[in-house]
Structure formats: structure tokens, C-alpha cells
Scaffold this active site. Sequence first.
Site, PDB file in Angstrom:
ATOM      1  N   ASP A  28      -4.747  -0.167  -8.565  1.00 45.50           N
ATOM      2  CA  ASP A  28      -3.465   0.036  -7.908  1.00 45.50           C
ATOM      3  C   ASP A  28      -3.597  -0.455  -6.459  1.00 45.50           C
ATOM      4  O   ASP A  28      -4.715  -0.628  -5.947  1.00 45.50           O
ATOM      5  CB  ASP A  28      -3.123   1.526  -7.966  1.00 45.50           C
ATOM      6  CG  ASP A  28      -1.896   1.875  -7.151  1.00 45.50           C
ATOM      7  OD1 ASP A  28      -0.868   1.182  -7.282  1.00 45.50           O
ATOM      8  OD2 ASP A  28      -1.965   2.851  -6.369  1.00 45.50           O
ATOM      9  N   ASP A  30      -0.953   0.358  -3.293  1.00 46.12           N
ATOM     10  CA  ASP A  30      -0.544   1.339  -2.280  1.00 46.12           C
ATOM     11  C   ASP A  30      -1.193   2.693  -2.557  1.00 46.12           C
ATOM     12  O   ASP A  30      -1.082   3.253  -3.646  1.00 46.12           O
ATOM     13  CB  ASP A  30       0.974   1.496  -2.276  1.00 46.12           C
ATOM     14  CG  ASP A  30       1.687   0.255  -1.778  1.00 46.12           C
ATOM     15  OD1 ASP A  30       1.675   0.013  -0.567  1.00 46.12           O
ATOM     16  OD2 ASP A  30       2.240  -0.486  -2.625  1.00 46.12           O
ATOM     17  N   ASP A 203      -3.660   6.282  -7.377  1.00 39.67           N
ATOM     18  CA  ASP A 203      -3.410   7.545  -6.677  1.00 39.67           C
ATOM     19  C   ASP A 203      -2.150   8.279  -7.122  1.00 39.67           C
ATOM     20  O   ASP A 203      -2.038   9.493  -6.969  1.00 39.67           O
ATOM     21  CB  ASP A 203      -3.303   7.292  -5.178  1.00 39.67           C
ATOM     22  CG  ASP A 203      -2.026   6.537  -4.820  1.00 39.67           C
ATOM     23  OD1 ASP A 203      -1.798   5.440  -5.380  1.00 39.67           O
ATOM     24  OD2 ASP A 203      -1.230   7.055  -4.012  1.00 39.67           O
TER      25      ASP A 203
END
Length: 254
Positions: A28, A30, A203
Site C-alpha cells: 500500500d 498512503d 495500514d
Amino acid sequence: MSESRLAPLPHLPPPPASLLTGASLFLDFDGTLAPIADTPDGVVVDTDLLTLLGELRDVLGGRLAIVSGRSIATLRDLGFANFLLAGTHGLEFAHPGEDVEAPPRRPAVDDAEAAFHAFADGKPGLLVERKSISVGLHFRGAPQWGAQAGELASDLADKLDLALQPGKMLFELRPGGADKGSAVHVLMGRAPMAGGRPVFIGDDVTDEEGFAAAAELGGAGILVGPPRATLAAFSLEQVAAVRHYLLEGVARPG
């Protein structure tokens, strides 16, 4: 992702460096490779990160992909043009130097964008983000509008037959039929990712499908950030810990 599927494991162990040996690595962006910024265009990708990812990709025999909610056009603008990319939560794919594989932008997304702009008008801190085939409404700068933004996004999803994708201080409307988990499945069936053991690092709740897919295919997910209910098997505390872990991967054979 249904909350009932998430295992409440508040204290996951850190991933061993050996997990990256033979891995097909899905990252991922961001909140994983870079801290989340106040606005989507507030993120800067530093040269050291790009160099690290390039070296790790070489160690892994090319088996590294960025999987993001951002569009591929934006990811390329940020500096990831030379990497395998899956954008817009698995709706877009692109190999370096090749055209983007994606469905056309639906008129319903334009209608949703117009409704988001009408809602954000006169409300400082709200931000409408136009993506290639989706649209997002950010309320990080105006959290008092979060509940109403969610109600609007839900109503528009039903009315316009779009998928509602909640994120961190964000509601996104896009075509359905894909997520980060489906992106993992697609890319694991193709070169160069095929043949490795999938490891997904992310996240957000939008990364849970990626964790699930990695586990289903014999790999594992790594959650970045504070403990929460998750399908990941390991955790790293923050973005800086992710970078340290990837540096360990460069030092190991792929």
C-alpha cells in the site's frame, strides 16, 4: 470487509525478515510507504524510497507491486512510473511503460462528483478528489462533517449504483467488482508476481482484503499502525518501521 471476519489480535508480532525471502510483495502507499498527509497532494515521495523499492524489487526477482486506492495516473506522477501498479482499489493495472488497463469512467461517477462538490461548497476543510475512474470526499480538515459526508456517500452509492469505499477520513465512490484482494489474486496469476508467496503490507481497513487474499494464497498480511482487529498476521508500528523492514529485505536473497 465484514468485521466478523477480523481476528481481534491486539498484539501481533513483528514480521521476520525471512518472510520476504521468496515473497511476491504488495505494498500500500498512503500510511504504509509514506505518512498520510492533510491533503492528497501533500505527499512527497523521496528519492531514497524509490531507490530502496527498486533494489528490493531486484532482490525479489521483480516481484514487487504498489497496490493503492490512488489512481495509476497519480501514482505515476508521484514517482512510481517504473513499478508494477494496481490503482483505484484493484480497478486499474499497469506495467512500467505500458498503458493503463482500466474500465472507462462512468457517468455516474461524474454525477457523484457534482454532488460532492455541492455538499462541500461553503464548508472549509472538505476536499473533493477527482480520480481517473472514481471520486473521493475527504473530511480530514473538517471532521465535524464526517457523519453527514458518510450519509451522502451512502445515499449516492445506492442511487447511482456505485461502490462505497470508506477510508481514513475519506469516502470514495467508484465502480464495484474489485478491491485490493482481487488485485492480489489478479497479479498473482501474472508475471512477474506469479510463483512467489504473497505478502501484503498496509495500514487501512481497505487493506484487509489484501491481507485476506495473501493468507488465502499461502502468504501473510502485515498491518502498519496501532493495533486493531485485523486479518494480518504481523504488524509494524509506523511508516519508519516499514522502511526499516524493507531495508532488511534488501540485505536478504529473494
